[in-house]
Design an enzyme around this catalytic site. Structure first.
Site, PDB file in Angstrom:
ATOM      1  N   THR A 125     123.693  35.081  -4.583  1.00 37.09           N
ATOM      2  CA  THR A 125     122.575  35.109  -5.531  1.00 37.09           C
ATOM      3  C   THR A 125     121.336  35.686  -4.869  1.00 37.09           C
ATOM      4  O   THR A 125     121.259  35.802  -3.648  1.00 37.09           O
ATOM      5  CB  THR A 125     122.208  33.699  -6.019  1.00 37.09           C
ATOM      6  OG1 THR A 125     121.602  32.977  -4.924  1.00 37.09           O
ATOM      7  CG2 THR A 125     123.412  32.949  -6.517  1.00 37.09           C
ATOM      8  N   ASP A 126     120.359  36.015  -5.677  1.00 38.39           N
ATOM      9  CA  ASP A 126     119.020  36.266  -5.163  1.00 38.39           C
ATOM     10  C   ASP A 126     118.359  34.904  -4.940  1.00 38.39           C
ATOM     11  O   ASP A 126     118.849  33.865  -5.399  1.00 38.39           O
ATOM     12  CB  ASP A 126     118.215  37.116  -6.141  1.00 38.39           C
ATOM     13  CG  ASP A 126     117.194  37.990  -5.437  1.00 38.39           C
ATOM     14  OD1 ASP A 126     116.774  37.622  -4.328  1.00 38.39           O
ATOM     15  OD2 ASP A 126     116.816  39.026  -5.995  1.00 38.39           O
ATOM     16  N   PHE A 127     117.245  34.914  -4.239  1.00 40.53           N
ATOM     17  CA  PHE A 127     116.610  33.668  -3.815  1.00 40.53           C
ATOM     18  C   PHE A 127     116.162  32.845  -5.030  1.00 40.53           C
ATOM     19  O   PHE A 127     115.360  33.299  -5.835  1.00 40.53           O
ATOM     20  CB  PHE A 127     115.403  33.988  -2.932  1.00 40.53           C
ATOM     21  CG  PHE A 127     114.952  32.850  -2.069  1.00 40.53           C
ATOM     22  CD1 PHE A 127     115.377  32.752  -0.758  1.00 40.53           C
ATOM     23  CD2 PHE A 127     114.117  31.870  -2.564  1.00 40.53           C
ATOM     24  CE1 PHE A 127     114.958  31.706   0.047  1.00 40.53           C
ATOM     25  CE2 PHE A 127     113.701  30.820  -1.780  1.00 40.53           C
ATOM     26  CZ  PHE A 127     114.132  30.721  -0.465  1.00 40.53           C
ATOM     27  N   GLY A 128     116.700  31.633  -5.154  1.00 45.43           N
ATOM     28  CA  GLY A 128     116.290  30.715  -6.212  1.00 45.43           C
ATOM     29  C   GLY A 128     116.826  31.040  -7.583  1.00 45.43           C
ATOM     30  O   GLY A 128     116.393  30.443  -8.587  1.00 45.43           O
TER      31      GLY A 128
END
Length: 770
Positions: free
Chosen positions: A293-296
């Site tokens: 995933t991308d961050f958060g």
């Protein structure tokens, strides 16, 4: 233990290791906390792992670390507190050693790093941003750049990079435009293939290669209004034909990792899209790497997209959709175990994700070679070869947009220059986002580059900043005008900034000197999360150019920026305009090389520049049914896709296609003769565009399907050829299937999307004798 036997196949080793793992250890492999928080730097330069990291290892381990060597204002790692190239390699060795020696199974950590235009670590080479790389139209040069980035990163322990960015730019108001290559999927796809060769090489278990991560999957550059992570409104057919094309090409070239995008597509978040990650990526395309995933991003499913009521639902949606690893690791660490207990996921879902992560670690050779050589890191990071490569990329990516009355190139003798503008001598403003802190001596500004050309003690170079990127202060105007009055020619270095607060203070506009105040000025107007509603110069920059222009002297405008600038007054009144984007640490040398004619400009636009923001979208490959003109203006851009001037002239003749009639599975060849009709040598980007005259679905008016960058001496002629195959002629039909339809195709070869010569190709129906 079989998993430690390097002679066994990776699948057998993975299965053996997976069978020995507890649920907690499996979950640990799927999380990626922030790496710079796992150690502290001691006064003597050594590092110690933190108690929190030790606790994480004891409670099941950590599969990966994000940005262990990342340095910037977000990480709060500075030149003083950060690590040198050699110290960085020692640090990752210490982290790796502790993790392997203090965990039950000794599984190595995968270090993931940011490397969009150079490893985001102190001392690493800062190359031009991807938008400048795309503007070079030189795939081989980009491959060499990726090789340099890969060896600098791997030598310090980094085994994966979160690049390349393969998003198609649809709206240049988007702050991440600088991180992208182009508005055209074909060009992006060609660069993506070279990135796989340069970053991943022939094998991953080398001290010179790293895992490439394709991002952002998918359609991240097509957000509503150019706003970061906003919804995407797009049908599946267009998604496949445009935004997914570069990703498909990269997967076919062997990409090992993919990052999901923050956005939703037609109501479905990419981070929980089983269609994108399972059906398309893995089943249809055959992708065999891992997804991160991308961050958060998983948190957004609860607060943002609101497709999940709680954390357990969010992690279940993502894991079952095909997300293997979570950058930041917060949601997977906190909620995966509970999701398993609640029956939202099954053990086999967990095993599938863990297997993919472990297989990549085996492919990287981390079990056999978990440590790196600090001396090798010190040798290759920021080496002279990479510095010269950064200069070469910058040279080829700089675009000459206007050159009235041959104002350029400048003479090195008998001319006094005034170098004016907020980007003339600002180190960080020319580097772009995702850049680490830099020692002043490592960055060559435009003022530095011009001064080097003319000599520091000749008195031929005058300097004044004039103004800032943002703000309405005109206190520097008087000094700028005084410099301009004394000079013969004025070089005005204007534009934008993606510089975050590196603590460098601000600039005294009256003297140009750096000053430290309690209120440091931040000029950032581009970069991640910095989207705009207009494309004009900010602050009083335009006013400064207008005041200097009143002096009646030649004015050369050099733009340093991360997205197109729409300033009609400058387009009309400047004597010459140079677009440099963010040209990296050697940008000042490269720009000076262009200004003085030591290098003939060969950059070409990869994003169309509008006359006014109200024209958007203005990309060259719009549909035929784009609609009528506006009341105030037409639909043509100020500068079209593929455009760029040279100090010489090129003539195109004898465009032809052989044969002129083929079947849908056959191949033709387009040929054109290109001659340098000027008096100096130069590089030309020969571009092939195709129009499908009539089709079962509406198509783009023209589409790029080939390009070659060639060098020609004065008077030299060269025949350039392009293959024309199914991939160039085909479309995605209403059933989402690739097909070549019979009919007439117009093939156009030229120097831009607006300047070409055409020939015609006919595709016969199947069964018709050709």
């Amino acid at each position: 233990m079989d998993y430690k036997d390097a002679s066994l196949p990776i699948q057998e080793r993975t299965q053996d290791l997976l069978g020995r793992m507890t649920t907690e250890e499996k979950i640990g492999q799927l999380i990626q906390p922030m790496g710079w928080k796992t150690y502290v730097k001691e006064a003597d330069g050594t590092v110690q792992v933190t108690d929190e990291f030790k606790k994480d290892i004891a409670e099941g381990g950590i599969g990966s670390l994000y940005g262990a060597l990342r340095a910037d204002p977000w990480t709060e790692v500075t030149l003083e507190t950060g690590l040198t190239p050699k110290q960085g390699a020692v640090a990752t060795n210490e982290i790796q050693r502790y993790a392997m020696e203090n965990s039950r199974l000794g599984i190595p950590i995968l270090f993931g790093e940011e490397c969009s235009h150079g490893h985001m670590a102190i001392g690493a080479t800062v190359f031009p941003v991807p938008l400048a790389v795309g503007s070079a139209w030189n795939t081989e040069l980009y491959r060499k750049m990726c090789e340099g980035i890969a060896v600098e990163t791997r030598s310090q322990g980094g085994a994966a990079t979160y690049s390349p960015v393969l998003d198609v730019v649809r709206d240049p108001r988007w702050g991440r435009t600088e991180e992208c290559f182009a508005e055209d999927p074909y060009l992006i796809g060609e660069l993506a293939v070279e990135a796989m060769k340069g970053l991943q090489g022939d094998r991953l278990d080398s001290n010179r290669t790293i895992v490439a991560t394709l991002k952002h999957f998918a359609a991240y550059g097509s957000s509503e209004g150019g706003r970061n992570a906003a919804p995407v409104h797009m049908g599946l057919r267009e998604l496949h034909e445009v935004d997914l094309l570069p990703f498909k090409k990269a997967v076919e070239a062997g990409a090992c990792s993919v990052m999901t995008a923050y956005n939703e597509i037609d109501g479905v978040p990419c981070t929980s899209s089983s269609y994108l990650l399972n059906d398309l990526l893995r089943e249809q395309w055959g992708f065999d790497g891992f997804v991160i995933t991308d961050f958060g991003a998983i948190q957004m499913l609860v607060n943002g997209h609101n497709t999940a009521e709680n954390g357990e639902q969010a992690v279940a949606q993502s894991l079952k959709a095909g997300v293997d690893m979570e950058m930041s690791g917060y949601m997977y660490r906190k909620h995966l175990g509970q999701a398993l207990e609640q029956g939202l996921i099954e053990e086999q879902d967990l095993d599938t994700a863990v297997r993919r992560v472990l297989e990549m670690k085996f492919r990287l050779g981390l079990f056999e070679q978990p440590f790196v050589d600090p001396d090798f890191a010190e040798q290759v990071i920021g080496c002279e070869e990479h510095i010269q490569l950064a200069r070469k990329v910058a040279q080829e990516g700089i675009i000459l947009l206007k050159n009235e009355d041959n104002t350029l190139p400048l003479s090195k003798t008998g001319t006094k220059l005034a170098v004016i503008g907020p980007n003339a001598n600002h180190v960080y403003n020319q580097l772009g986002d995702y850049t680490s802190p830099q020692p002043r001596g490592q960055i060559i500004t435009v003022l530095d580059g011009i001064t080097r050309k003319l000599g520091a003690d000749t008195g031929k170079v005058l300097y004044a900043p004039g103004c800032r990127i943002k703000g309405d202060s005109r206190e520097g105007f008087a000094q700028a005008l005084a410099c301009a009055e004394e000079a013969d020619t004025i070089v005005m270095v204007m534009g934008g900034s993606s510089s975050r607060d590196f603590g460098e203070g601000t600039i005294d506009l009256r003297t140009g000197a750096s000053v430290v105040t309690d209120d440091p000025w931040n000029d950032m107007e581009c970069g991640e999360g910095i989207d705009r509603s207009s494309l004009n110069l900010m602050g009083v920059q335009l006013e400064l150019v207008q005041e200097v222009h009143k002096l009646g002297k030649p004015v050369i405008v050099v733009y340093i920026n991360g997205r197109p600038i729409a300033e009609p007054w400058i387009d009309e009144h400047a004597h010459a305009i140079v677009e440099a984007w963010y040209p990296g640490q050697e940008g000042g040398n490269a720009i000076a090389d262009i200004l003085f004619g030591d290098v003939n400009p060969s950059g070409r636009l990869t994003v169309s520049i509008p006359k006014h923001v109200g024209q958007l979208p203005v990309s060259y490959n719009a549909k035929r049914t784009r609609g009528k003109r506006y009341l105030e203006t037409d639909l043509a851009p100020q500068y079209p896709f593929g455009f760029g001037l040279s100090y010489t002239e090129f003539k195109y003749e004898n465009v032809r296609v052989v044969p002129e009639v083929i079947g849908p599975d056959d191949e033709a060849e387009v040929q054109v003769e290109v001659t340098n009709t000027g008096v100096v040598a130069g590089n030309e980007v020969v571009q092939l565009y195709i129009t499908d005259v009539s089709a079962s679905v509406t198509r783009a008016e023209i589409s790029l399907k080939g390009f070659r960058k060639i060098h020609l001496e004065p008077g030299q002629t060269r025949t350039v050829t392009f293959p024309v195959q199914k991939e160039h002629l085909g479309l995605i039909d209403s059933r989402l299937q690739p097909v070549v339809e019979p009919g007439e195709f117009k093939l156009m070869v030229g120097s831009s999307s607006r300047d070409w010569t055409a020939c015609t190709l006919h595709i016969q129906k199947v069964g018709v004798e050709v």
